[in-house]
Design a protein around this motif. Structure first.
Motif, PDB file in Angstrom:
ATOM      1  N   LEU A   1       6.139  20.120  -1.048  1.00  0.00           N
ATOM      2  CA  LEU A   1       5.853  20.059  -2.482  1.00  0.00           C
ATOM      3  C   LEU A   1       4.527  20.735  -2.831  1.00  0.00           C
ATOM      4  O   LEU A   1       4.365  21.219  -3.956  1.00  0.00           O
ATOM      5  N   GLN A   2       3.592  20.803  -1.883  1.00  0.00           N
ATOM      6  CA  GLN A   2       2.358  21.566  -2.119  1.00  0.00           C
ATOM      7  C   GLN A   2       2.701  23.033  -2.354  1.00  0.00           C
ATOM      8  O   GLN A   2       2.078  23.704  -3.188  1.00  0.00           O
ATOM      9  N   THR A   3       3.703  23.526  -1.639  1.00  0.00           N
ATOM     10  CA  THR A   3       4.164  24.902  -1.842  1.00  0.00           C
ATOM     11  C   THR A   3       4.763  25.062  -3.231  1.00  0.00           C
ATOM     12  O   THR A   3       4.540  26.076  -3.901  1.00  0.00           O
ATOM     13  N   VAL A   4       5.518  24.065  -3.679  1.00  0.00           N
ATOM     14  CA  VAL A   4       6.101  24.113  -5.024  1.00  0.00           C
ATOM     15  C   VAL A   4       4.987  24.132  -6.067  1.00  0.00           C
ATOM     16  O   VAL A   4       5.036  24.922  -7.017  1.00  0.00           O
TER      17      VAL A   4
ATOM     18  N   ASP B   1       0.816  -1.216   0.000  1.00  0.00           N
ATOM     19  CA  ASP B   1       0.000   0.000   0.000  1.00  0.00           C
ATOM     20  C   ASP B   1       0.847   1.262   0.000  1.00  0.00           C
ATOM     21  O   ASP B   1       0.365   2.344  -0.334  1.00  0.00           O
ATOM     22  N   ASP B   2       2.121   1.157   0.372  1.00  0.00           N
ATOM     23  CA  ASP B   2       3.014   2.317   0.394  1.00  0.00           C
ATOM     24  C   ASP B   2       3.537   2.668  -0.990  1.00  0.00           C
ATOM     25  O   ASP B   2       4.263   3.654  -1.130  1.00  0.00           O
ATOM     26  N   GLY B   3       3.183   1.880  -2.002  1.00  0.00           N
ATOM     27  CA  GLY B   3       3.615   2.171  -3.372  1.00  0.00           C
ATOM     28  C   GLY B   3       5.133   2.244  -3.461  1.00  0.00           C
ATOM     29  O   GLY B   3       5.829   1.342  -3.008  1.00  0.00           O
ATOM     30  N   PRO B   4       5.664   3.340  -4.014  1.00  0.00           N
ATOM     31  CA  PRO B   4       7.112   3.437  -4.191  1.00  0.00           C
ATOM     32  C   PRO B   4       7.873   3.849  -2.926  1.00  0.00           C
ATOM     33  O   PRO B   4       9.100   3.892  -2.937  1.00  0.00           O
ATOM     34  N   VAL B   5       7.169   4.180  -1.847  1.00  0.00           N
ATOM     35  CA  VAL B   5       7.840   4.621  -0.619  1.00  0.00           C
ATOM     36  C   VAL B   5       8.326   3.382   0.133  1.00  0.00           C
ATOM     37  O   VAL B   5       7.539   2.625   0.683  1.00  0.00           O
ATOM     38  N   MET B   6       9.625   3.223   0.129  1.00  0.00           N
ATOM     39  CA  MET B   6      10.251   2.049   0.741  1.00  0.00           C
ATOM     40  C   MET B   6      10.699   2.364   2.167  1.00  0.00           C
ATOM     41  O   MET B   6      10.873   3.528   2.517  1.00  0.00           O
TER      42      MET B   6
ATOM     43  N   LEU C   1       3.570  20.283 -12.776  1.00  0.00           N
ATOM     44  CA  LEU C   1       3.157  18.895 -12.974  1.00  0.00           C
ATOM     45  C   LEU C   1       4.177  17.918 -12.387  1.00  0.00           C
ATOM     46  O   LEU C   1       3.796  16.872 -11.839  1.00  0.00           O
ATOM     47  N   MET C   2       5.446  18.237 -12.480  1.00  0.00           N
ATOM     48  CA  MET C   2       6.481  17.378 -11.887  1.00  0.00           C
ATOM     49  C   MET C   2       6.266  17.278 -10.375  1.00  0.00           C
ATOM     50  O   MET C   2       6.296  16.178  -9.810  1.00  0.00           O
ATOM     51  N   ALA C   3       6.066  18.423  -9.727  1.00  0.00           N
ATOM     52  CA  ALA C   3       5.862  18.429  -8.274  1.00  0.00           C
ATOM     53  C   ALA C   3       4.561  17.721  -7.915  1.00  0.00           C
ATOM     54  O   ALA C   3       4.506  16.950  -6.943  1.00  0.00           O
ATOM     55  N   ALA C   4       3.501  17.942  -8.689  1.00  0.00           N
ATOM     56  CA  ALA C   4       2.210  17.291  -8.429  1.00  0.00           C
ATOM     57  C   ALA C   4       2.335  15.774  -8.573  1.00  0.00           C
ATOM     58  O   ALA C   4       1.798  15.015  -7.754  1.00  0.00           O
ATOM     59  N   ASN C   5       3.041  15.321  -9.577  1.00  0.00           N
ATOM     60  CA  ASN C   5       3.243  13.886  -9.765  1.00  0.00           C
ATOM     61  C   ASN C   5       4.076  13.280  -8.642  1.00  0.00           C
ATOM     62  O   ASN C   5       3.821  12.150  -8.219  1.00  0.00           O
ATOM     63  N   ARG C   6       5.050  14.039  -8.138  1.00  0.00           N
ATOM     64  CA  ARG C   6       5.851  13.533  -7.017  1.00  0.00           C
ATOM     65  C   ARG C   6       4.980  13.399  -5.760  1.00  0.00           C
ATOM     66  O   ARG C   6       5.104  12.423  -5.019  1.00  0.00           O
ATOM     67  N   ILE C   7       4.097  14.365  -5.535  1.00  0.00           N
ATOM     68  CA  ILE C   7       3.162  14.277  -4.410  1.00  0.00           C
ATOM     69  C   ILE C   7       2.328  13.004  -4.545  1.00  0.00           C
ATOM     70  O   ILE C   7       2.145  12.256  -3.583  1.00  0.00           O
ATOM     71  N   ASP C   8       1.837  12.748  -5.745  1.00  0.00           N
ATOM     72  CA  ASP C   8       1.046  11.539  -6.001  1.00  0.00           C
ATOM     73  C   ASP C   8       1.866  10.282  -5.728  1.00  0.00           C
ATOM     74  O   ASP C   8       1.376   9.341  -5.109  1.00  0.00           O
ATOM     75  N   GLN C   9       3.115  10.255  -6.166  1.00  0.00           N
ATOM     76  CA  GLN C   9       3.984   9.093  -5.924  1.00  0.00           C
ATOM     77  C   GLN C   9       4.133   8.814  -4.432  1.00  0.00           C
ATOM     78  O   GLN C   9       4.247   7.665  -4.020  1.00  0.00           O
TER      79      GLN C   9
ATOM     80  N   MET D   1      14.633  16.187  -8.847  1.00  0.00           N
ATOM     81  CA  MET D   1      13.557  16.905  -9.529  1.00  0.00           C
ATOM     82  C   MET D   1      13.713  18.408  -9.310  1.00  0.00           C
ATOM     83  O   MET D   1      13.633  19.203 -10.247  1.00  0.00           O
ATOM     84  N   LEU D   2      13.954  18.801  -8.057  1.00  0.00           N
ATOM     85  CA  LEU D   2      14.111  20.228  -7.743  1.00  0.00           C
ATOM     86  C   LEU D   2      15.370  20.805  -8.380  1.00  0.00           C
ATOM     87  O   LEU D   2      15.371  21.970  -8.787  1.00  0.00           O
ATOM     88  N   GLU D   3      16.429  20.020  -8.493  1.00  0.00           N
ATOM     89  CA  GLU D   3      17.643  20.493  -9.170  1.00  0.00           C
ATOM     90  C   GLU D   3      17.346  20.786 -10.637  1.00  0.00           C
ATOM     91  O   GLU D   3      17.825  21.778 -11.189  1.00  0.00           O
TER      92      GLU D   3
END
Length: 189
Positions: free
Chosen positions: A46-49, A27-32, A91-99, A160-162
């Motif tokens: 990332l919500q701020t980004v 259930d944690d998906g990609p978060v190991m 979109l990059m930041a939004a997708n990272r939040i989703d991940q 991503m931020l770099e």
């Protein structure tokens, strides 16, 4: 005779352990379990980004439409290019939040208060360039701080931020060059 055997790589986790971890907590998906950051704090940052980049999209888009003057077509095209780039960042930041298991906040209510940058008021071409340069300089410093914060605890978010930071530095250079080229000309009161 020199020892030519491969040095022991104790820092690597054995494959059996990696396989066992991968099968746990699906259930944690990609978060190991090896993720060293705070997922909740990362999502909050990332919500701020997302909000910052969305405000930048809106400001650049407004400037692309409102640009007037003798050189406005080329500057408006630059503003549009930057609006498109800022949208990609958002979109990059939004997708990272989703991940990370979060939901990106696109709610227009409170957008300005969630963003690190400001929308601005428009004005003449020179003022638009100045507003955009200020905004780019602000996000450059903000993203540098975030990159230092994430460090090795969250390399995916840091990388991503770099990438976004490199684009923002390019945008600032573009705004600076345009400002230098246009400031002080009689038709740009």
């Amino acid at each position: 005779m020199a020892d030519t055997t491969k040095p022991e790589t104790a820092f690597l986790t054995d494959v059996k352990t990696l396989r066992a971890r991968a099968k746990q907590s699906l259930d944690d998906g990609p978060v190991m379990p090896s993720y060293k950051g705070s997922v909740d704090q990362t999502i909050e940052l990332l919500q701020t980004v997302v909000a910052t980049e969305l405000v930048c999209v809106l400001r650049y888009q407004m400037h692309a439409i409102a640009a007037e003057g003798i050189d406005s077509k080329s500057v408006a095209e630059e503003f549009q290019e930057h609006a498109d780039s800022e949208r990609e960042h958002m979109l990059m930041a939004a997708n990272r939040i989703d991940q990370l298991g979060g939901v990106p906040n696109f709610d227009p209510a409170g957008l300005a208060s969630r963003a690190a940058t400001e929308y601005g008021n428009g004005g003449n071409l020179v003022q638009m360039l100045k507003d955009n340069l200020v905004a780019e300089r602000l996000v450059i410093e903000h993203y540098q701080e975030l990159i230092r914060h994430f460090g090795d605890d969250d390399p995916t978010t840091r990388i991503m931020l770099e990438h976004i930071l490199a684009d923002e530095e390019d945008h600032a250079a573009d705004m600076h060059d345009l400002l230098v080229a246009h400031e002080g000309k009689p038709f740009l009161k």
